[in-house]
Design a protein around this motif. Structure first.
Motif, PDB file in Angstrom:
ATOM      1  N   ASP A  37       0.838  -1.207   0.000  1.00  0.00           N
ATOM      2  CA  ASP A  37       0.000   0.000   0.000  1.00  0.00           C
ATOM      3  C   ASP A  37       0.872   1.257   0.000  1.00  0.00           C
ATOM      4  O   ASP A  37       0.574   2.253  -0.656  1.00  0.00           O
ATOM      5  CB  ASP A  37      -0.893   0.029   1.254  1.00  0.00           C
ATOM      6  N   ARG A  38       1.959   1.183   0.761  1.00  0.00           N
ATOM      7  CA  ARG A  38       2.835   2.342   0.931  1.00  0.00           C
ATOM      8  C   ARG A  38       3.566   2.688  -0.371  1.00  0.00           C
ATOM      9  O   ARG A  38       3.608   3.843  -0.777  1.00  0.00           O
ATOM     10  CB  ARG A  38       3.842   2.030   2.044  1.00  0.00           C
ATOM     11  N   VAL A  39       4.139   1.669  -1.022  1.00  0.00           N
ATOM     12  CA  VAL A  39       4.907   1.976  -2.233  1.00  0.00           C
ATOM     13  C   VAL A  39       3.996   2.347  -3.397  1.00  0.00           C
ATOM     14  O   VAL A  39       4.430   3.005  -4.344  1.00  0.00           O
ATOM     15  CB  VAL A  39       5.870   0.837  -2.652  1.00  0.00           C
ATOM     16  N   LEU A  40       2.730   1.929  -3.308  1.00  0.00           N
ATOM     17  CA  LEU A  40       1.780   2.263  -4.372  1.00  0.00           C
ATOM     18  C   LEU A  40       1.564   3.770  -4.492  1.00  0.00           C
ATOM     19  O   LEU A  40       1.105   4.257  -5.533  1.00  0.00           O
ATOM     20  CB  LEU A  40       0.443   1.560  -4.097  1.00  0.00           C
ATOM     21  N   GLU A  41       1.895   4.506  -3.456  1.00  0.00           N
ATOM     22  CA  GLU A  41       1.824   5.965  -3.516  1.00  0.00           C
ATOM     23  C   GLU A  41       2.924   6.520  -4.417  1.00  0.00           C
ATOM     24  O   GLU A  41       2.873   7.676  -4.841  1.00  0.00           O
ATOM     25  CB  GLU A  41       1.990   6.562  -2.110  1.00  0.00           C
ATOM     26  N   LEU A  42       3.945   5.710  -4.671  1.00  0.00           N
ATOM     27  CA  LEU A  42       5.126   6.167  -5.405  1.00  0.00           C
ATOM     28  C   LEU A  42       5.279   5.490  -6.763  1.00  0.00           C
ATOM     29  O   LEU A  42       5.885   6.050  -7.680  1.00  0.00           O
ATOM     30  CB  LEU A  42       6.391   5.855  -4.589  1.00  0.00           C
ATOM     31  N   ILE A  43       4.782   4.270  -6.856  1.00  0.00           N
ATOM     32  CA  ILE A  43       5.123   3.399  -7.982  1.00  0.00           C
ATOM     33  C   ILE A  43       3.860   2.700  -8.457  1.00  0.00           C
ATOM     34  O   ILE A  43       3.120   2.163  -7.639  1.00  0.00           O
ATOM     35  CB  ILE A  43       6.169   2.357  -7.514  1.00  0.00           C
ATOM     36  N   SER A  45       1.410  -0.182  -9.760  1.00  0.00           N
ATOM     37  CA  SER A  45       1.394  -1.605  -9.422  1.00  0.00           C
ATOM     38  C   SER A  45       2.190  -2.451 -10.415  1.00  0.00           C
ATOM     39  O   SER A  45       2.891  -3.386 -10.018  1.00  0.00           O
ATOM     40  CB  SER A  45      -0.053  -2.093  -9.342  1.00  0.00           C
ATOM     41  N   GLU A  46       2.105  -2.105 -11.717  1.00  0.00           N
ATOM     42  CA  GLU A  46       2.795  -2.945 -12.710  1.00  0.00           C
ATOM     43  C   GLU A  46       4.313  -2.863 -12.593  1.00  0.00           C
ATOM     44  O   GLU A  46       5.024  -3.671 -13.164  1.00  0.00           O
ATOM     45  CB  GLU A  46       2.339  -2.602 -14.143  1.00  0.00           C
ATOM     46  N   ASN A  47       4.812  -1.883 -11.822  1.00  0.00           N
ATOM     47  CA  ASN A  47       6.259  -1.780 -11.607  1.00  0.00           C
ATOM     48  C   ASN A  47       6.700  -2.286 -10.236  1.00  0.00           C
ATOM     49  O   ASN A  47       7.842  -2.080  -9.835  1.00  0.00           O
ATOM     50  CB  ASN A  47       6.724  -0.336 -11.777  1.00  0.00           C
ATOM     51  N   GLU A  62      -2.518 -14.485  -2.939  1.00  0.00           N
ATOM     52  CA  GLU A  62      -3.726 -14.250  -2.147  1.00  0.00           C
ATOM     53  C   GLU A  62      -3.718 -12.840  -1.549  1.00  0.00           C
ATOM     54  O   GLU A  62      -4.727 -12.140  -1.556  1.00  0.00           O
ATOM     55  CB  GLU A  62      -3.783 -15.302  -1.037  1.00  0.00           C
ATOM     56  N   GLN A  63      -2.562 -12.430  -1.037  1.00  0.00           N
ATOM     57  CA  GLN A  63      -2.517 -11.153  -0.322  1.00  0.00           C
ATOM     58  C   GLN A  63      -2.329  -9.962  -1.253  1.00  0.00           C
ATOM     59  O   GLN A  63      -2.727  -8.839  -0.903  1.00  0.00           O
ATOM     60  CB  GLN A  63      -1.398 -11.184   0.736  1.00  0.00           C
ATOM     61  N   LEU A  64      -1.682 -10.197  -2.402  1.00  0.00           N
ATOM     62  CA  LEU A  64      -1.475  -9.097  -3.358  1.00  0.00           C
ATOM     63  C   LEU A  64      -2.077  -9.478  -4.713  1.00  0.00           C
ATOM     64  O   LEU A  64      -1.352  -9.669  -5.709  1.00  0.00           O
ATOM     65  CB  LEU A  64       0.023  -8.808  -3.507  1.00  0.00           C
ATOM     66  N   PRO A  65      -3.397  -9.595  -4.782  1.00  0.00           N
ATOM     67  CA  PRO A  65      -4.020 -10.058  -6.028  1.00  0.00           C
ATOM     68  C   PRO A  65      -3.794  -9.107  -7.193  1.00  0.00           C
ATOM     69  O   PRO A  65      -3.885  -9.520  -8.357  1.00  0.00           O
ATOM     70  CB  PRO A  65      -5.509 -10.154  -5.664  1.00  0.00           C
ATOM     71  N   ASP A  66      -3.474  -7.836  -6.921  1.00  0.00           N
ATOM     72  CA  ASP A  66      -3.288  -6.874  -8.002  1.00  0.00           C
ATOM     73  C   ASP A  66      -1.899  -6.925  -8.626  1.00  0.00           C
ATOM     74  O   ASP A  66      -1.655  -6.298  -9.658  1.00  0.00           O
ATOM     75  CB  ASP A  66      -3.553  -5.446  -7.494  1.00  0.00           C
ATOM     76  N   VAL A  67      -0.966  -7.636  -7.979  1.00  0.00           N
ATOM     77  CA  VAL A  67       0.370  -7.742  -8.557  1.00  0.00           C
ATOM     78  C   VAL A  67       0.347  -8.826  -9.629  1.00  0.00           C
ATOM     79  O   VAL A  67      -0.100  -9.947  -9.392  1.00  0.00           O
ATOM     80  CB  VAL A  67       1.416  -8.070  -7.462  1.00  0.00           C
ATOM     81  N   ARG A  68       0.824  -8.474 -10.824  1.00  0.00           N
ATOM     82  CA  ARG A  68       0.815  -9.433 -11.932  1.00  0.00           C
ATOM     83  C   ARG A  68       1.683 -10.647 -11.591  1.00  0.00           C
ATOM     84  O   ARG A  68       2.770 -10.495 -11.023  1.00  0.00           O
ATOM     85  CB  ARG A  68       1.429  -8.794 -13.179  1.00  0.00           C
ATOM     86  N   PRO A  69       1.236 -11.829 -11.967  1.00  0.00           N
ATOM     87  CA  PRO A  69       2.038 -13.035 -11.685  1.00  0.00           C
ATOM     88  C   PRO A  69       3.467 -12.920 -12.200  1.00  0.00           C
ATOM     89  O   PRO A  69       4.401 -13.387 -11.544  1.00  0.00           O
ATOM     90  CB  PRO A  69       1.272 -14.145 -12.407  1.00  0.00           C
TER      91      PRO A  69
END
Lengths: 350, 350
Positions: A37-43, A45-47, A62-69
């Protein structure tokens, strides 16, 4: 980075569910999720690249479903931080040779998020412009003997100074001197650099490691990456990035920050960073009734009720099939305890 | 008698699985089963009457499959020992007015079984011949303050004497005097008498109770017994047989015995009666690793591993959804704790 086993928090942190995957503060988000959640303010999700041990792949998805496999790098074996960071660096450089990176553990607590974001933006500006390895140094608030320290040298830019020395965990007397001097900062293990700078440093100071990854230069970012890693990653030396690079390189800088940080590396650190009830007990989101008991930390899952009388400054950690009761002053003993448990029961309770 | 709730052993003993149904010593037999095995040396199974609370009917039929269902008397409410014994007496007298009875709790420990059997045979001979209420007095081995005492008077037969007084739990100083005098014995709560003698005594000293049961004189032993009890048992006063009869009657005798007895009424009693490891810890059939810890009692179910450092003379009782950690010296507090738990969580953890 979220491949660690968190054995200092055993049995609350277990091999099958280490610390970074636990909702330590009962907020509904695990430490890993809070870091994301914290780094998403800076970067975007796809990075965001997640490096973990392959056994934790299901937990990460399970915990980070938005991070691409394809952004989840699965280590086939545990090799400490240098090989982990090297792989991530080669992977990122294959996608963008001009990339800048923040490298961060996933099991730290940061309480003042906006100060963190400001500091990282400031640091990125610094490393984008030069061949520099930047580490975040935390302004110490107490003579902590559980952390490494960084001694600062010449100032270079706002809050950024040359590093004079890295110091291992000091004894209490030395830690007091460090804190009073104003020259020493806690080594956070959070780094910023360009992919190019850290690749150069790896070649110079950890050549065996860099050469191992150089063998796969044209597979990173392709379908062949996984097979290459399966074959070559286990051959890497198990070594930390501090020891492999940071303590040796000349272009190391520290950004001095003060954003409410703890590595949550010990039960005491968790205790210090948790809200306490009126008896100074920390009750990790569990049902506790205490009598004549103060200064304890209770780490108990689910709906379990814990009733305690006459305990002072203890850790009470219940993980279903394991219960640990240990004075906080003896928390250094936990690694030994885990060894003893393994000797007697093999991996059953790890 | 196995209808009690065993709250002094909370949370190891729970409302849904009280002490008498637990395999306390890891022998494969619960205290109730051990009691049954013991009396079977004296009494055929078809003459064993089990009185319990109706909520424990499934536990009794599971643990004592050889006891006929019609021999299990199910109390619709908790009324202490006098109504329980009165019902059993009327039930037995309906089957055989000349019967003699042994009345025994089901949650005591007796270690020297042959001495127990010899003592009961001797006692039966005594009560078969006369209108006598015989209680078993245990030769005290220490100045225990948790037991009632019986002061003996005139000797009558081998090991059997008139009772001079019943005494409530004494303080330590008085208990010491009692033990040194040689005149005082622990009140075991095990009784022998003819059905006729106890019925007579109930009529004389607990008339309200006897009259309640007299209303159903011709239903005991018939299909109507259950309905009668449902209606009349709850109307009985809640009172112990000691208070209702034994302390008032003139024909009370004590047989002085020494067969290795404990009422297992407290954690300390369980500690004293359990084998200890080399650190003087009692580990109730569970996996325990201790460091710098002595004199503790661990009562933990199943395969759970307990690791403890720096605890001395504690009770550590884990019952799945409840964990209790309490100094043995404070075990008197447990009843209060159970009250506090009920206040905060209702019956959830009882």
């Amino acid at each position: 980075m979220c491949g660690g086993i968190g054995s200092r928090f055993w049995p609350y942190s277990r091999a099958h569910l280490p610390k970074q995957f636990i909702d330590f503060f009962g907020t509904g988000r695990s430490l890993l999720q809070m870091t994301y959640d914290r780094v998403l303010e800076l970067i975007p999700s796809e990075n965001v690249i997640v490096v973990t041990n392959e056994q934790y792949a299901p937990l990460v998805s399970e915990q980070l479903p938005d991070v691409r496999p394809e952004n989840v790098l699965l280590e086939p074996s545990r090799r400490n931080t240098a090989p982990c960071i090297a792989w991530a660096t080669y992977h990122i450089a294959a996608r963008d040779p001009e990339a800048c990176m923040i490298v961060t553990p996933s099991d730290h607590l940061i309480t003042r998020e906006q100060l963190f974001i400001d500091a990282i933006r400031n640091g990125f500006e610094f490393v984008e412009e030069r061949d520099a390895l930047l580490t975040l140094g935390i302004k110490p608030t107490r003579p902590e003997t559980g952390y490494g320290y960084i001694q600062v040298g010449e100032p270079v830019e706002k809050d950024i100074l040359k590093v004079k020395t890295f110091t291992e965990k000091p004894d209490l007397e030395l830690a007091r001197v460090f804190v009073e001097s104003g020259e020493f900062f806690w080594n956070s293990g959070i780094f910023l650099w360009s992919a190019r700078a850290i690749k150069d440093a790896l070649h110079r100071y950890a050549a065996d490691l860099a050469l191992e990854f150089d063998k796969g230069l044209n597979v990173f970012g392709t379908d062949g990456e996984r097979a290459f890693i399966e074959q070559h990653f286990p051959a890497c030396p198990s070594i930390s990035i501090d020891f492999a690079v940071m303590e040796k390189a000349g272009n190391v800088y520290v950004e001095c920050v003060n954003f409410g940080w703890s590595d949550l590396g010990t039960w005491s650190a968790l205790y210090d960073n948790s809200p306490k009830n009126r008896d100074a007990n920390v009750t990790q989101n569990c049902n506790v009734i205490t009598y004549n008991s103060t200064g304890n930390i209770f780490a108990v899952r689910d709906e379990k009720l814990v009733v305690v009388s006459g305990l002072k400054d203890y850790i009470i950690a219940d993980a279903g099939d394991v219960l640990l009761i240990c004075p906080q002053a003896e928390e250094q003993r936990i690694k030994q305890i885990v060894n003893d448990v393994q000797t007697r029961f093999d991996d059953k309770y790890l």
